[in-house]
Each structure stands twice: as C-alpha cells, then as structure tokens.
Write an enzyme that holds these catalytic residues in place. Structure first.
Site, PDB file in Angstrom:
ATOM      1  N   HIS A 111       0.956  -1.368  -0.087  1.00 12.13           N
ATOM      2  CA  HIS A 111      -0.016  -0.225  -0.003  1.00 12.13           C
ATOM      3  C   HIS A 111       0.909   1.103   0.033  1.00 12.13           C
ATOM      4  O   HIS A 111       1.808   1.331   0.550  1.00 12.13           O
ATOM      5  CB  HIS A 111      -1.056   0.036   1.168  1.00 12.13           C
ATOM      6  CG  HIS A 111      -0.609   0.361   2.397  1.00 12.13           C
ATOM      7  ND1 HIS A 111      -0.291   1.616   3.042  1.00 12.13           N
ATOM      8  CD2 HIS A 111      -0.284  -0.477   3.439  1.00 12.13           C
ATOM      9  CE1 HIS A 111       0.101   1.595   4.059  1.00 12.13           C
ATOM     10  NE2 HIS A 111       0.193   0.273   4.695  1.00 12.13           N
TER      11      HIS A 111
ATOM     12  N   ASP B 151       5.778   2.755   7.342  1.00 15.16           N
ATOM     13  CA  ASP B 151       4.247   2.168   6.948  1.00 15.16           C
ATOM     14  C   ASP B 151       3.578   3.115   6.019  1.00 15.16           C
ATOM     15  O   ASP B 151       2.831   4.348   6.145  1.00 15.16           O
ATOM     16  CB  ASP B 151       3.292   2.268   8.210  1.00 15.16           C
ATOM     17  CG  ASP B 151       1.912   1.743   7.884  1.00 15.16           C
ATOM     18  OD1 ASP B 151       1.670   1.202   6.686  1.00 15.16           O
ATOM     19  OD2 ASP B 151       1.175   1.997   8.705  1.00 15.16           O
TER      20      ASP B 151
ATOM     21  N   GLU C  53      -5.374   1.781   1.848  1.00 16.07           N
ATOM     22  CA  GLU C  53      -5.187   0.447   2.737  1.00 16.07           C
ATOM     23  C   GLU C  53      -5.497   0.922   4.317  1.00 16.07           C
ATOM     24  O   GLU C  53      -6.110   0.355   4.958  1.00 16.07           O
ATOM     25  CB  GLU C  53      -3.941   0.035   2.667  1.00 16.07           C
ATOM     26  CG  GLU C  53      -3.731  -1.183   3.469  1.00 16.07           C
ATOM     27  CD  GLU C  53      -3.351  -1.239   5.001  1.00 16.07           C
ATOM     28  OE1 GLU C  53      -3.209  -2.009   5.612  1.00 16.07           O
ATOM     29  OE2 GLU C  53      -2.918  -0.045   5.276  1.00 16.07           O
ATOM     30  N   GLU C  54      -5.175   2.083   4.309  1.00 15.36           N
ATOM     31  CA  GLU C  54      -5.453   2.725   5.953  1.00 15.36           C
ATOM     32  C   GLU C  54      -6.640   2.742   6.467  1.00 15.36           C
ATOM     33  O   GLU C  54      -7.023   2.878   7.712  1.00 15.36           O
ATOM     34  CB  GLU C  54      -4.614   3.714   6.305  1.00 15.36           C
ATOM     35  CG  GLU C  54      -3.041   3.537   6.003  1.00 15.36           C
ATOM     36  CD  GLU C  54      -2.342   2.698   7.104  1.00 15.36           C
ATOM     37  OE1 GLU C  54      -3.109   2.270   7.888  1.00 15.36           O
ATOM     38  OE2 GLU C  54      -1.303   2.654   6.916  1.00 15.36           O
TER      39      GLU C  54
ATOM     40  N   ASP D  94       3.889  -4.727   3.828  1.00 16.12           N
ATOM     41  CA  ASP D  94       3.352  -3.781   4.360  1.00 16.12           C
ATOM     42  C   ASP D  94       4.210  -3.528   5.707  1.00 16.12           C
ATOM     43  O   ASP D  94       4.110  -4.311   6.817  1.00 16.12           O
ATOM     44  CB  ASP D  94       2.121  -3.861   4.760  1.00 16.12           C
ATOM     45  CG  ASP D  94       1.271  -2.869   5.642  1.00 16.12           C
ATOM     46  OD1 ASP D  94       2.117  -1.736   5.655  1.00 16.12           O
ATOM     47  OD2 ASP D  94       0.195  -2.817   5.845  1.00 16.12           O
TER      48      ASP D  94
ATOM     49  N   HIS E 103       2.097   4.903  12.652  1.00 15.08           N
ATOM     50  CA  HIS E 103       0.811   5.824  12.566  1.00 15.08           C
ATOM     51  C   HIS E 103       0.934   7.333  13.306  1.00 15.08           C
ATOM     52  O   HIS E 103       0.311   7.844  13.707  1.00 15.08           O
ATOM     53  CB  HIS E 103      -0.206   5.103  13.006  1.00 15.08           C
ATOM     54  CG  HIS E 103      -0.962   3.989  11.983  1.00 15.08           C
ATOM     55  ND1 HIS E 103      -2.081   3.642  12.152  1.00 15.08           N
ATOM     56  CD2 HIS E 103      -0.434   3.691  10.854  1.00 15.08           C
ATOM     57  CE1 HIS E 103      -2.263   2.754  10.922  1.00 15.08           C
ATOM     58  NE2 HIS E 103      -1.160   2.816  10.308  1.00 15.08           N
TER      59      HIS E 103
HETATM   60  N1  TRP Z   1      -1.607  -2.718   7.895  1.00 10.60           N
HETATM   61  C1  TRP Z   1      -1.342  -2.026   8.935  1.00 10.60           C
HETATM   62  C2  TRP Z   1      -1.278  -0.865   8.693  1.00 10.60           C
HETATM   63  O1  TRP Z   1      -0.927  -0.336   7.549  1.00 10.60           O
HETATM   64  C3  TRP Z   1      -0.086  -2.680   9.741  1.00 10.60           C
HETATM   65  C4  TRP Z   1      -0.110  -3.836  10.080  1.00 10.60           C
HETATM   66  C5  TRP Z   1      -0.490  -4.337  11.341  1.00 10.60           C
HETATM   67  C6  TRP Z   1       0.134  -5.208   9.370  1.00 10.60           C
HETATM   68  N2  TRP Z   1      -0.673  -5.805  11.375  1.00 10.60           N
HETATM   69  C7  TRP Z   1      -0.015  -6.289  10.363  1.00 10.60           C
HETATM   70  C8  TRP Z   1       0.844  -5.176   8.262  1.00 10.60           C
HETATM   71  C9  TRP Z   1       0.168  -7.524   9.970  1.00 10.60           C
HETATM   72  C10 TRP Z   1       0.955  -6.771   7.867  1.00 10.60           C
HETATM   73  C11 TRP Z   1       0.609  -7.681   8.732  1.00 10.60           C
HETATM   74  O2  TRP Z   1      -1.493   0.053   9.414  1.00 10.60           O
HETATM   75 ZN    ZN Z   2       0.558  -0.253   6.396  1.00  5.22          ZN
END
Ligand code: TRP
Ligand code: ZN
Ligand code: CA
Length: 443
Positions: free
Chosen positions: A132, A144, A178-179, A207, A293
């Site tokens: 993402h 991220d 994605e967020e 990610d 974040h």
């Molecule tokens: N996708 C989440 C984000 O972008 C981060 C995340 C949390 C994650 N747990 C995960 C990514 C497990 C991959 C696998 O904020």
């Molecule tokens: Zn992420």
C-alpha cells in the site's frame, strides 16, 4: 550510480493492455482458482540480484519529500497521495513497464491503485507483488508503507535492469486507501473478472518491512510462498517467526478472500518485542515500530538492515517463483469405462496399459481417481503397479462423504513405467454402493 535501463517493445494494443492487467470487464462472482502448482524447490529458477539498499533508501527520501511538500502526509484523498502515485509510475514507465492507474472513490474522494505489468511471461500464470502506498494523515508513512512500496519498486526496476524473461507473468501493485480498510486492493480484486483472478498463482504483500526495532515475520498462508521466504532468511542466517500481529490487517487479505495463495513479510508495528525476540534479533523490548501511525514515521524511523534484507528477500521471491520452469506433464493414460463396486464385497479393478514410456515411473506420478459412491468411508482404494506393488490411496476415511474425485501424487520412482497399472477398489461395509467412473495416470 545511474544505471541504464534496457528498452523493451512497448507498442501493445490497448485491448491487450486491459487483458494483461486484468482490469477489463465487470465484477464476476468469486471463484477459487486452481491449486497452487509451484513446486517447493522450483526447477530452473534463476538467482536474484542483490537489491541496492541505497536505491531503496532514495525512494524513501523521495516519498519523504513528497509528504513534506504536501502538508506532511501521503494519505488517501490528499495531494501527497496522488504525488506518490505519479512518482512511482514515472519510474516504472521509464523502465519499460506497462502501467495502469485504476481509480476508485472512497469517503467522497478519488483514490488510485497503480498496476505495473512486466511484458512477457505466461499470461495464464501471474505472479503478483503489492504494497500500500497511502499513509495515515498523521505522518509521512515512511516505514508504513513507504518501505514496502520502495522495496517492490526497486525489485521491479531490478527486473528491468536484468531484462528478466520470467516464465511467469510479473505484476506489481501499489494500493490506495489501505489505511481506511484495504479499500484499494479490495477494489482491484472485486473488479477482476474471475478468469483473471484464476490466473494469479500467488500474491506477495509487503506492508512495513523496515521497522526501527525490527522483527522478521513471514506470513504463514501458502506453504510454497512461505517456504521461499523462509529459505531466503535461513540462507542469510536470520531467524524468522510467523506473522501474528493481526492476520487480515493488510492487502493480502483482499486476495486471500477470493482464494488466491498469499505470502508476505512484516517487521512489526505497535506490538512490543518480547525479551526472547530481543535475544533473537537484537533491539529492545519496546514496540517494533514506536512511530507507527505517528508524525515521526519519517526516514529517520527506518531500520536499514531490515530494509536491506527484506528488499533482497522480495527479489529472491520474485526470481525464484517467477523464473521456475514447471516441467510439462508427460503422457496420460486413462480408462473411463465404469466398473461397479459390489456392496461389502470383493475388490474390483480398472486398468490402463502404459506403453511408450521408457525407464521408471516418476516420483510424482499423478493418479486421477474418480469414484462415484454414497459413503467413501466404506472404500479402500489402491494403486497397483505392473509388478504387483501396492500403493494405498484411500483407506475408509472421510465417513459419509460422497465420491472420491481426487488426484493423488505417488512416488512411483522404483516402478518400471511400462505395463498394466490397476486401480483396485473394495467396498468393505454394507448398504452404500457405487462405481469407478474413471482412472487416469499422468507420467
Ligand atoms: N496494515 C497495518 C497498517 O498499515 C499494519 C499492520 C498491522 C500489519 N498488523 C499487520 C501489516 C500484519 C501486515 C501484517 O497500519
Ligand atoms: Zn501499512
Ligand atoms: Ca457399502
């Protein structure tokens, strides 16, 4: 260093582009694709190049500059997001990829996915990698997920530099929003016709791959995809663990939900590293990413070692899975005559005569069994080699389930291929009955 980029033929008709990217047509009903066929140790795979860390870091610096110039973030619906898309797209276009920007609307604003296809490879076997590209509104989103975005970008550019001619068709994706709930990747998958979905042999997700206090986590979904990453890390002596910080929390879930095999890497988000993990990987018993974040998710929040290892692991996976040569299936022998199976009675057989195959049978002899029966728990099913050797395929398991329609893989490498092979079936309990519908051997 400015590496020159090999030029490839890019004069592709518009319709072909649509077909190749899989973006044509309307949403179709979800249909699970056929099973993953990549072998555990793919034959003929080429070795991946080392991915230059400096290049990956330059992409992160560029994404940081984009955020800084656009109010400090690269979030969905903000100017920094579209600028990120334009930045990645320009690099891929210059490297000879066929790129497509897919638009969607979410929260009243336009979102974008970027899809990049490397021309060539088997259009019926598509290997995808994705990340993402959006950040949250509170920061520039460099770990991220600038990290995954930059890692797959540099791998794609390495594919171009190598002028790679993979056996599989390679496709890279950068997802929007994605967020906000995997919005972009869901949009992509939902708009992919089921015929296009079924061509995707695997989707690899990246990610967060450079968390400051990194762990090395591998998704444990598809065993082949998981194995490729585990092998890479074993080869460089870095221990891994299975990813457990929220399965389904990133874009691989959109693919997994429609039955596409998925894999991926992760270095941890807000969860705290245990003391055992500190022993294993170093770092401190604090959050894997204390800037998760937050406004401090900048280029300063990046772990170079993790970024380097994971970028190399991405390239390893793309080269290993993308260039493997699957040997073409050998000759097929089939008997489609029905053979009724007496209830609670004597064994019956269906035979095929194998000729024209010299030497021994393969270690992966495929035995296609099609038995119509109302209670498979009654049945014992064996494969009998020409010399009488018995290979049990099914022994009264499965209870009251109907029918055995399955392809078994038998290591028959100690058997001479030529001669009469039999499928032997015996019904060992009263009441339920059926028949052998067909028996097939693929050498
Ligand atoms: N996708 C989440 C984000 O972008 C981060 C995340 C949390 C994650 N747990 C995960 C990514 C497990 C991959 C696998 O904020
Ligand atoms: Zn992420
Ligand atoms: Ca019976």
């Amino acid at each position: 260093m400015n590496l020159s980029v090999p030029r490839r033929a890019t004069a592709v008709a518009a319709l072909t582009v649509l077909a190749v990217t899989g973006l044509a047509g309307t949403t179709a009903t979800a249909a699970p694709p056929s099973a993953q066929t990549a072998p555990a140790a793919p034959a003929g795979a080429l070795a991946a190049p080392d991915i230059p860390l400096a290049n990956v870091k330059q992409h992160l610096a560029d994404l940081q500059s984009i955020a800084t110039a656009n109010g400090g973030n690269r979030a969905h619906g903000r100017t920094g997001y579209k600028a990120s898309i334009d930045f990645v797209k320009a690099k891929l276009d210059a490297a000879g990829f066929t790129t497509t920007v897919q638009q969607f609307t979410y929260n009243g604003t336009t979102g974008y996915n970027l899809i990049a296809d490397w021309p060539g490879g088997d259009a019926n076997q598509v290997l995808m990698a994705g990340a993402h590209l959006d950040s949250v509104t509170s920061g520039p989103g460099i770990n991220d997920n600038g990290s995954g975005s930059a890692g797959i970008l540099e791998t794609a550019l390495a594919v171009s530099r190598a002028n790679l001619q993979p056996t599989k068709h390679l496709r890279f994706g950068w997802w929007g929003a994605e967020e906000l709930g995997l919005v972009g990747s869901k949009h992509y998958v939902n708009n992919l016709p089921s015929t296009e979905r079924s061509k995707i042999t695997g989707y690899l997700n990246f990610d967060m791959i450079a968390s400051k206090n990194a762990g090395y986590f591998v998704y444990d979904d598809d065993p082949t995809l998981e194995g490729v990453f585990k092998n890479y890390f074993a080869g460089i002596g870095v221990p891994t663990e299975i990813e457990t910080e929220g399965d389904g929390r990133s874009d691989h879930a959109s693919f997994k939900n429609v039955g596409i095999p998925v894999g991926g890497l992760f270095t941890g988000a807000s969860r705290v590293k245990t003391s055992a993990q500190v022993q294993k990987w170093g770092g401190t018993a604090t959050a894997f990413d204390s800037c998760y974040h937050s406004s401090c998710d900048t280029t300063a929040a990046v772990n170079d070692t993790a970024l380097d290892r994971n970028s190399d692991a991405i390239a390893h996976a793309i080269w290993t899975l993308g260039t493997a040569t699957t040997p073409p299936p050998g000759p097929v022998f089939e008997n489609t005559a029905d053979v009724s199976i007496p209830d609670n009675g004597a064994a019956v057989t269906s035979s095929v005569t194998v000729s024209g195959v010299t030497g021994n049978a393969p270690a992966t002899l495929k035995v296609g069994v099609d038995i119509v029966h109302t209670y498979v728990g009654d049945l014992v099913v064996d494969l009998i080699a020409p010399d009488g050797s018995v290979y049990n395929l099914h022994n009264r398991s499965g209870g009251s389930a109907d029918n055995i329609v399955q392809t078994y893989t038998v290591n028959a490498s100690s058997e001479v291929a030529g001669g009469v092979w039999k499928l032997r079936v015996q019904d060992k309990a009263a009441i339920d009955t059926g028949y052998i519908n067909s028996f097939k051997l693929t050498f």
